[in-house]
Design an enzyme around this catalytic site. Structure first.
Site, short mmCIF file in Angstrom:
data_model
loop_
_atom_site.label_atom_id
_atom_site.label_comp_id
_atom_site.label_asym_id
_atom_site.label_seq_id
_atom_site.Cartn_x
_atom_site.Cartn_y
_atom_site.Cartn_z
CG ASP A 93 -19.17 22.80 -49.62
OD1 ASP A 93 -19.68 21.68 -50.13
OD2 ASP A 93 -18.16 23.00 -48.92
CG ASP A 278 -19.42 29.26 -45.64
OD1 ASP A 278 -19.17 30.06 -46.71
OD2 ASP A 278 -18.48 28.60 -45.26
CB CYS A 316 -22.89 37.38 -23.98
SG CYS A 316 -23.13 36.06 -25.19
CB CYS A 318 -25.22 32.74 -25.39
SG CYS A 318 -23.49 32.34 -24.57
CB CYS A 321 -22.77 34.64 -21.53
SG CYS A 321 -21.19 34.74 -22.52
CG HIS A 347 -19.76 32.66 -26.22
ND1 HIS A 347 -20.59 33.67 -25.54
CD2 HIS A 347 -18.68 33.39 -26.96
CE1 HIS A 347 -19.69 34.94 -25.92
NE2 HIS A 347 -18.62 34.80 -26.54
#
Lengths: 386, 386
Positions: A93, A278, A316, A318, A321, A347
């Site tokens: 940025d 973002d 989920c 991930c 999870c 997660h």
């Protein structure tokens, strides 16, 4: 003029677009969400964790790296990619937002912003030229023009003054960028193929936004960002302003909505034609125990989860999870274990990036509008008590 | 008497042993180092990270889990393995050490120890029976008898009193353990195949250690631990006491030196016949920026590393050393990034576990003594300035 950053829209569905952004460090499928790696690391996770959840591009903060460890040091070590060990695309940025939100005792002049470091109180100046040089040294694939970010609410006069200043700063940023580019990679530019995006400002005033877009287009950048939103204005207003502004941006260039947002913001804003996002929400909220699920956020510290054997989100896939219960995550959070931040961040990032994947799939299938409707019906911002 | 925990020594080289410890949750190659997972998580890393660095067994602290989230809750959720999502072997300590080092306003009586929680000041009692029951509920593969840990220095009279108390407590711990075992898995024991180790005390007094060993052997445990060392005594004295004590322990049972130690301690103590170790050093020091290398520790915050592009240890194959420079690790540490703790912990644990692998290899090849000599010559405890 150098060749523009390679970007192509591969499919559209209404105003939503699927695209491919090619950078010197690889391609990014858009719409894309960029995890925020403030100081050169996404907080609480490793790069391999990021790759594991499907991150293709990360954002680093110019303000933080400028102050510590310093852009000169990073350039001397071969630039940001090499320094942080992330070989994929990176965007930096402009430093503008942090100067206003973190820097102490700042004075804004036509030249730039004088501020004090939040780390040690030392005084620094960031100007359009300086911010461009710092980013050129860092060598990210995409740099941002230096801008002033107005708060909300703000009077129209003040919003105009700030938008106009951002316009003049954008021109100076671009001029300096092209100058450095002309010197080639041997000069002050670590990454000879760096691209630069301009930032549209103008608060919540459509006419100011329109003027700002016109100014940015006249200067000409590789891509266009919408800044100064998600700073406190109502969600509906944000969507409206971002949507109208997006419509004015050229179709063949990437469009980046900065600092946004909540999961439903991503869906709505892709629906308005945004390609890049973002936000610190998935990572910061993870560290504060707020975890995203398909139906809405969960505050994991809640007593109701003390003996809850279910994963955070049963659908989920991930790591968190697939292996851990809410009861364990609650325990780690209350015990202030660092691992809680890691598992929660994994997660939440997976949730954000998976949402982007699902969005992309819907665009591909031409079912984005029904996906959007479904998301609105299923997802609530209110903390869930399930 | 239940069947003893399955342990076999597969090779010896001098007093050093290579062995295999079979638990209900898998086998462990010994000599083994157990990373410390205080509250059910090894700080700053995930279980998959642990598997990645080669951890085969972890230790969890009974004291911490007893206070939060509570052994009853963990039992109701199926026990420690299921609660924390670690499917490999786990050992729980007795709680004794933490009661003495962390618990407030404690009073020791023949019955047990009354203390106040370091978390919320609430009063609790841990007795041999209670500590055994708590561990039975947690359901680790190996539980420890409740002991009193004496500080250093300590007068011999006091060391004797404490050692004798630990002996009586060991008998009560064993009695309760066998009672629970008799009730089977449907009773108060989450893991019906749980084993129990006794802890030898006696300070730095060889005759007291000998008496304590005799007492523990008379009671009869699945394995034997040496406690009360590495509490401030000189290294040479520690090695001497541990070595003499180890010689008195039966060859067919696993021998565990608790809370030890520095990398060179591991090498020396394997040389005396120790099979198992645990220590917070690799994980705690990682979080404080002290990183282990083959020549000794490095304090990563040192200015000398600001632009050091080398990995921590050029011979190390861990994720951290394969991807990141000292300059980056120093930056992350100074920026107080959580990821610094993760990357540093990964490296230190890899270093410890790799040291154990190298030790095992040397025993296998019958070259342990020359390995030990080499390690002494190469490794220094003094922070390295390389």
């Amino acid at each position: 003029m150098p060749e523009l950053l390679d970007f192509c829209v591969t499919r559209t569905d209404g105003r939503a677009r699927l695209g491919r952004l090619s950078t010197p460090h690889g391609a990014v499928q858009t719409p894309a969400f960029m995890p925020v790696g403030t100081s050169g690391a996404v907080k609480a996770v490793t790069h391999r964790d990021l790759l594991g959840v499907g991150a293709e591009i990360i954002l680093a903060n110019t303000y933080h790296l400028f102050l510590r460890p310093g852009d000169q040091l990073i350039a001397s070590l071969g630039g940001l990619h090499r320094f942080v060990g992330w070989s994929g695309p990176i965007l930096t940025d402009s430093g503008g937002y942090q100067v206003f939100s973190l820097g102490g005792r700042r004075t804004v002049s036509e030249d730039g912003v004088c501020f004090r470091s939040h780390i040690d109180g030392t005084e620094h100046l960031l100007s359009p030229e300086r911010a461009t040089e710092v980013q050129a040294r860092l060598g990210a694939d995409i740099a941002m023009a230096f801008d002033e970010c107005t708060p909300y609410p703000v009077e129209k006069d003040e919003a105009r003054r700030s938008m106009e200043l951002t316009g003049r700063w954008a021109r100076r940023s671009r001029d300096r960028f092209l100058e450095l580019k002309g010197q080639g990679e041997g000069g002050a530019m670590t990454n000879g193929q760096q691209a630069q995006f301009g930032i549209v400002q103008g608060g919540v005033y459509p006419d100011l936004r329109a003027e700002s877009v016109a100014e940015m287009l006249e200067i000409g950048f590789d891509g266009y960002a919408i800044g100064g939103l998600s700073v406190g204005e109502p969600t509906g207003l944000m969507h409206e302003v971002a949507g109208e502004t997006t419509d004015r941006l050229p179709a063949d260039r990437p469009r980046y909505l900065m600092g946004v947002g909540m999961p439903d913001d991503l869906v709505e804003m892709v629906g308005c034609g945004i390609d890049m996002f973002d936000c610190v929400l998935p990572t910061r909220n993870a560290r504060n125990g707020q975890l995203f699920t398909r139906t809405g956020p969960i505050n994991i510290k809640g007593a109701r989860y003390a003996s809850d054997e279910r994963p955070l989100d049963s659908e989920c896939t991930c790591y968190t999870c697939q292996h851990f219960s809410r009861a364990y995550l609650r325990h780690l959070y209350l015990a202030r274990e660092i691992t809680a931040s890691t598992l929660n961040t994994l997660h939440n990032l997976h949730f954000y990036l998976d949402t982007m994947r699902r969005i992309g799939e819907a665009i591909m299938l031409g079912t984005f509008e029904s996906f959007r409707q479904g998301f609105r019906q299923t997802y609530s911002r209110r903390p869930q008590s399930v």
